[in-house]
Design an enzyme around this catalytic site. Structure first.
Site, PDB file in Angstrom:
ATOM      1  N   HIS A   1      -3.721  -2.619  11.532  1.00  0.00           N
ATOM      2  CA  HIS A   1      -3.158  -3.851  11.801  1.00  0.00           C
ATOM      3  C   HIS A   1      -3.206  -4.667  12.512  1.00  0.00           C
ATOM      4  O   HIS A   1      -2.560  -4.677  13.897  1.00  0.00           O
ATOM      5  CB  HIS A   1      -2.423  -3.772  10.426  1.00  0.00           C
ATOM      6  CG  HIS A   1      -2.390  -4.848   9.534  1.00  0.00           C
ATOM      7  ND1 HIS A   1      -4.115  -5.220   9.079  1.00  0.00           N
ATOM      8  CD2 HIS A   1      -1.608  -5.869   8.895  1.00  0.00           C
ATOM      9  CE1 HIS A   1      -3.439  -6.357   8.224  1.00  0.00           C
ATOM     10  NE2 HIS A   1      -1.791  -6.546   8.494  1.00  0.00           N
TER      11      HIS A   1
ATOM     12  N   CYS B   1      -9.166  -8.216   9.056  1.00  0.00           N
ATOM     13  CA  CYS B   1      -7.751  -8.635   9.785  1.00  0.00           C
ATOM     14  C   CYS B   1      -7.962  -9.335  10.790  1.00  0.00           C
ATOM     15  O   CYS B   1      -7.414 -10.291  10.645  1.00  0.00           O
ATOM     16  CB  CYS B   1      -6.886  -7.311   9.924  1.00  0.00           C
ATOM     17  SG  CYS B   1      -7.133  -6.133  10.111  1.00  0.00           S
TER      18      CYS B   1
ATOM     19  N   SER C   1      -4.356  -8.920   4.811  1.00  0.00           N
ATOM     20  CA  SER C   1      -4.649  -7.699   4.007  1.00  0.00           C
ATOM     21  C   SER C   1      -4.907  -7.253   2.782  1.00  0.00           C
ATOM     22  O   SER C   1      -4.867  -7.970   2.174  1.00  0.00           O
ATOM     23  CB  SER C   1      -3.041  -6.667   4.628  1.00  0.00           C
ATOM     24  OG  SER C   1      -3.185  -5.131   4.565  1.00  0.00           O
TER      25      SER C   1
END
Length: 307
Positions: free
Chosen positions: A146, A111, A163
Site C-alpha cells: 500500500h 492507491c 484504500s
C-alpha cells in the site's frame, strides 16, 4: 486514456465492452441484462466530482481535506482493471500530465494513482512538503502493499490517499513527528489483522509540475524484522531530519524543466555535483585501500572527473 489489463499491457477493446462480456459470463441472463441496460434512455447521469478550487486565503488543512474529499469521491477501483498505467520511473512532468487526465476521466482509482493525483492537486501549496510512504504487510500467508502521500505542514505530519479501509488513507496533519504518523498506520494495520513488515520512505517531491526529475520513492527502506522498536523510531526521525535539512539548505540546483537549456556545463572542480547523494552509501569503507601512486594511474590531464 488507453486501458491496460492486469499485467499492465495496453488493450484496444473499450473497457465497457469487456465489462458487458464479463456480465454475460457470470450472470444467468447476462446478455439480456446487458442489452436492457445499454438500451435504457432514462438512466440517471453519473455525477462527476469537481476538482477543488481554493481561494488564496484558504488554510492548508482545509485544502488538504478538500483534496482528500475529491480523491474519495472518485471511489476505489474494485473492478480488477487498471485504468491508468503509472510507471514510477517516469519524470514528474509526465506523471502530472497523467494526473490531469485522471481528473478529466473521473474513473475509480487505486492507491498509487491517488498518490500521483495528490501531488498534482497540492502543487500550488508551496509551504506543504510531500513525500511517498509505502507499506508492506503480512496477513494469512500473503503479503500486501500500500502507498500513501505523506505531508508535512508547519511541523505536523499527515497523509493523503485511498484504500479499501478508511483508517489506511487520510490522516490530518496533526502528528508531531513522522514516527507518530507511521505508528498510527501500524496500529490501523493491526486492527485489520495485518502485520507491518517494511516501510519505504521517499524524499520530498518538487512543486514544479514541469520538472523532469524522477520521484525518489524509497530513500529509506526500514525492515521491521531487523530493527528494534527504538531503532525503528530513530530511523524514522533520521529520515524526517534529512528531509528538513534538504529543504532548509536548499541543496542542489533548481529542478530541471522542459525549457532548460541543453548545454548546461559540467560542474567545476570544487563544486558539489547535484546528483551526489549525501548518504552512508557514499562513504568509503574503513578497510578500503587508497588508490595506487600517481605513476600507476593513467594520464588524466585535461579531464575532469565527475562524481
Amino acid at each position: 486514456p488507453f486501458f491496460v489489463n492486469r499485467g499492465g499491457l495496453p488493450v484496444d477493446e473499450p473497457t465497457w465492452e469487456r465489462m458487458w462480456r464479463h456480465v454475460g459470463r457470470i450472470h444467468p441472463e447476462g446478455d439480456r441484462v446487458a442489452q436492457r441496460i445499454r438500451g435504457a434512455a432514462d438512466l440517471p447521469k453519473i455525477p462527476i466530482p469537481s476538482v477543488p478550487v481554493f481561494q488564496p486565503s484558504t488554510p492548508i488543512p482545509e485544502r488538504l481535506e478538500a483534496v482528500q474529499r475529491y480523491i474519495r469521491e472518485l471511489q476505489y477501483n474494485h473492478t480488477g482493471t487498471q485504468f491508468f498505467e503509472i510507471k514510477k520511473s517516469r519524470p514528474l512532468t509526465g506523471l502530472m500530465d497523467l494526473a490531469k487526465e485522471m481528473t478529466k476521466e473521473a474513473l475509480p482509482i487505486k492507491c498509487l494513482e491517488a498518490v500521483i493525483l495528490g501531488i498534482y492537486l497540492t502543487n500550488n501549496m508551496t509551504t506543504l512538503d510531500r513525500f511517498p510512504i509505502s507499506f508492506k504487510t503480512h496477513f494469512s500467508g500473503n503479503y500486501f502493499r500500500h502507498i500513501v502521500l505523506g505531508v508535512n505542514f508547519g511541523g505536523r505530519y499527515g497523509a493523503l490517499g485511498i484504500s479499501r479501509r478508511e483508517e489506511l488513507m487520510y490522516k490530518a496533519p496533526v502528528f508531531r513527528t513522522l514516527s507518530e504518523l507511521i505508528f498510527d498506520f501500524e496500529e490501523a494495520y493491526r486492527r485489520c489483522w495485518h502485520t507491518l513488515k517494511k516501510v519505504k520512505l521517499g524524499h520530498c517531491v518538487s512543486h514544479d509540475p514541469h520538472s523532469v526529475e524522477q520521484i525518489e520513492w524509497k530513500r529509506s527502506i526500514l525492515d521491521l524484522d531487523k530493527l528494534t522498536r527504538e531503532d525503528f523510531r530513530k530511523e524514522l526521525e533520521r529520515h524526517a531530519r534529512d528531509m528538513r535539512l534538504k529543504i532548509g539548505k536548499g541543496t542542489g540546483p533548481p529542478s530541471p524543466t522542459k525549457d532548460r537549456k541543453k548545454d548546461v556545463s559540467s560542474p567545476q572542480r570544487g563544486q558539489a555535483s547535484p546528483h551526489r547523494r549525501n548518504s552512508r552509501g557514499d562513504r568509503r569503507p574503513s578497510g578500503e585501500k587508497k588508490p595506487a601512486d600517481s605513476k600507476a594511474m593513467p594520464d588524466l590531464n585535461g579531464y575532469q572527473i565527475r562524481v
